[in-house]
Write an enzyme that holds these catalytic residues in place. Sequence first.
Site, short mmCIF file in Angstrom:
data_model
loop_
_atom_site.label_atom_id
_atom_site.label_comp_id
_atom_site.label_asym_id
_atom_site.label_seq_id
_atom_site.Cartn_x
_atom_site.Cartn_y
_atom_site.Cartn_z
N GLU A 108 81.64 25.37 -31.56
CA GLU A 108 80.82 24.16 -31.56
C GLU A 108 79.35 24.50 -31.33
O GLU A 108 79.01 25.37 -30.54
CB GLU A 108 81.33 23.20 -30.50
CG GLU A 108 82.70 22.68 -30.89
CD GLU A 108 83.29 21.70 -29.91
OE1 GLU A 108 84.03 20.81 -30.37
OE2 GLU A 108 83.07 21.80 -28.70
N CYS A 121 71.90 24.31 -29.08
CA CYS A 121 72.72 24.99 -28.08
C CYS A 121 73.79 25.78 -28.85
O CYS A 121 74.62 25.19 -29.54
CB CYS A 121 73.35 23.93 -27.18
SG CYS A 121 74.42 24.61 -25.92
N CYS A 132 85.40 29.86 -15.17
CA CYS A 132 84.78 29.08 -14.11
C CYS A 132 85.59 27.79 -13.95
O CYS A 132 86.01 27.19 -14.95
CB CYS A 132 83.32 28.77 -14.44
SG CYS A 132 82.34 30.27 -14.61
N CYS A 356 76.99 19.83 -21.52
CA CYS A 356 77.25 21.15 -20.92
C CYS A 356 78.68 21.25 -20.43
O CYS A 356 79.15 20.37 -19.71
CB CYS A 356 76.39 21.37 -19.68
SG CYS A 356 74.67 21.45 -20.02
N1 SAH Z 1 78.51 31.30 -20.03
C1 SAH Z 1 77.17 30.96 -19.86
C2 SAH Z 1 76.64 30.00 -20.89
C3 SAH Z 1 77.51 28.85 -21.31
S1 SAH Z 1 77.80 27.59 -20.14
C4 SAH Z 1 76.92 30.43 -18.47
O1 SAH Z 1 77.88 30.18 -17.75
O2 SAH Z 1 75.75 30.31 -18.09
C5 SAH Z 1 76.27 26.66 -20.12
C6 SAH Z 1 76.01 25.92 -18.81
O3 SAH Z 1 76.89 24.79 -18.65
C7 SAH Z 1 76.24 26.79 -17.59
O4 SAH Z 1 75.26 26.61 -16.63
C8 SAH Z 1 77.55 26.25 -17.09
O5 SAH Z 1 77.79 26.59 -15.78
C9 SAH Z 1 77.41 24.78 -17.35
N2 SAH Z 1 78.66 24.04 -17.28
C10 SAH Z 1 79.90 24.50 -17.55
N3 SAH Z 1 80.81 23.51 -17.38
C11 SAH Z 1 80.13 22.41 -17.03
C12 SAH Z 1 80.51 21.05 -16.75
N4 SAH Z 1 81.78 20.66 -16.86
N5 SAH Z 1 79.55 20.18 -16.42
C13 SAH Z 1 78.25 20.54 -16.36
N6 SAH Z 1 77.83 21.82 -16.63
C14 SAH Z 1 78.76 22.73 -16.94
FE1 SF4 Z 2 81.84 30.11 -16.90
FE2 SF4 Z 2 79.91 29.94 -18.77
FE3 SF4 Z 2 82.31 30.97 -19.38
FE4 SF4 Z 2 82.10 28.37 -18.89
S1 SF4 Z 2 81.19 29.47 -20.60
S2 SF4 Z 2 83.71 29.76 -18.11
S3 SF4 Z 2 80.51 28.35 -17.33
S4 SF4 Z 2 80.84 31.82 -17.92
#
Ligand code: SAH
Ligand code: SF4
Length: 377
Positions: A108, A121, A132, A356
């Site tokens: 996406e 993005c 995470c 996000c």
């Molecule tokens: N993997 C990278 C980039 C992709 S995630 C990273 O973790 O930075 C992009 C951003 O969205 C990150 O800051 C992540 O922590 C945040 N994010 C992930 N899940 C989310 C959620 N459910 N609500 C708000 N932000 C979220």
């Molecule tokens: Fe964590 Fe970023 Fe991977 Fe989501 S996309 S699991 S926030 S590292």
Amino acid sequence: MVFVEEKIIENATAVYNGKSDLLGLDQKGLADFFVSIGEKPFRSTQVMKWIHQFGISDFDEMTNLSKALREKLKFRAIIRTPKIIAEQKSSDGTIKWLLEVDQKNSIEVVFIPEKERGTLCISSQVGCALDCSFCATGKQGFNRNLQNWEIIAQMWVANKALGCKPKEQRIISNVVFMGMGEPLLNVTHTFPSARILMDDNAYGLSKRRVTISSSGVVPAINRIKDSLDVSLAISLHAPNNKLRDEIVPINQRYPLEELMPALFNYVESGHSKRHVTVEYVMLDKINDRIEHAQQLIKLLKDLPCKINLIPFNVFVGTSYIRSSNNAIRRFQDLLIKAGLICTIRRTRGDDIDAACGQLAGKVKDKTKRTLQAVQVK
Ligand code: SAH
Ligand code: SF4
């Protein structure tokens, strides 16, 4: 925890049916390709302009190349671009595209229009292995790294879909690697793509307008310092190791004692003044209490940074709740009173699951998930 480091390959070239894929090659990669077929390296500039500034993928349309060279290119090279298989538009103007990258997987890409800028993005992996606890992409599993052409193709395809040629009109002014995946576990393909975004012969975005967002892969942060002048956002989300181990599991491998020095190093090593954007998702009663704000202030007080509080975006299956507006504002006030710069991210595109952490794409083969990046014993 066992952690498998990425084996970084310089100038990786994708090959399709015996032909080199030119879309993902940066200036050096393209120049090397031309030398490898017995041509002058400066051809890279011409071809780069055709592909990225004019959105051309057919060698026959590259009219300042001789007929003989165009024939040779058709024989030795290809410019592949993925298909858009769905487009959704949010009531706030945000657009989400689903791109098919192979027969099993799709990713996406999200375009967020604002008054002063248009942000794209983009994704760096199909899914994410880092798991995470609050992230839909992580929950969905990991399949594979995207190749450089699949990463830059998101910019190429988005420009096409928006009906603009970057040479004539710039609708996309900013690019953030905040889609699916962890870009710093795919340096091989992320770095060349970022270089293309910033190359004046391609999209010509300034380094302030290209941001790599990472959950904290320390060796790759150190690598940015030496080989890529780009903006960095760090997904911190917790002010101490105990909580961060739980919600951002990569912290078990690279705890705050290692991450923080890497961030200071990044800031100090830039050609010009740098700062880090610190992302902090607001989870009700998990990381939004006064004591968390106080710990965060202590952790960040000497780091040149801007803190961005992200209201948690819900997705099916999560048990987390978004912090109340009051709690988010109280948190922001405490940080600002302590002299930190802190903003609250406005949620965009959540009615089409484009905000996000809501990106999921389609990841049909999840079996490689734990093998390829992190395994928790
Ligand atoms: N993997 C990278 C980039 C992709 S995630 C990273 O973790 O930075 C992009 C951003 O969205 C990150 O800051 C992540 O922590 C945040 N994010 C992930 N899940 C989310 C959620 N459910 N609500 C708000 N932000 C979220
Ligand atoms: Fe964590 Fe970023 Fe991977 Fe989501 S996309 S699991 S926030 S590292």
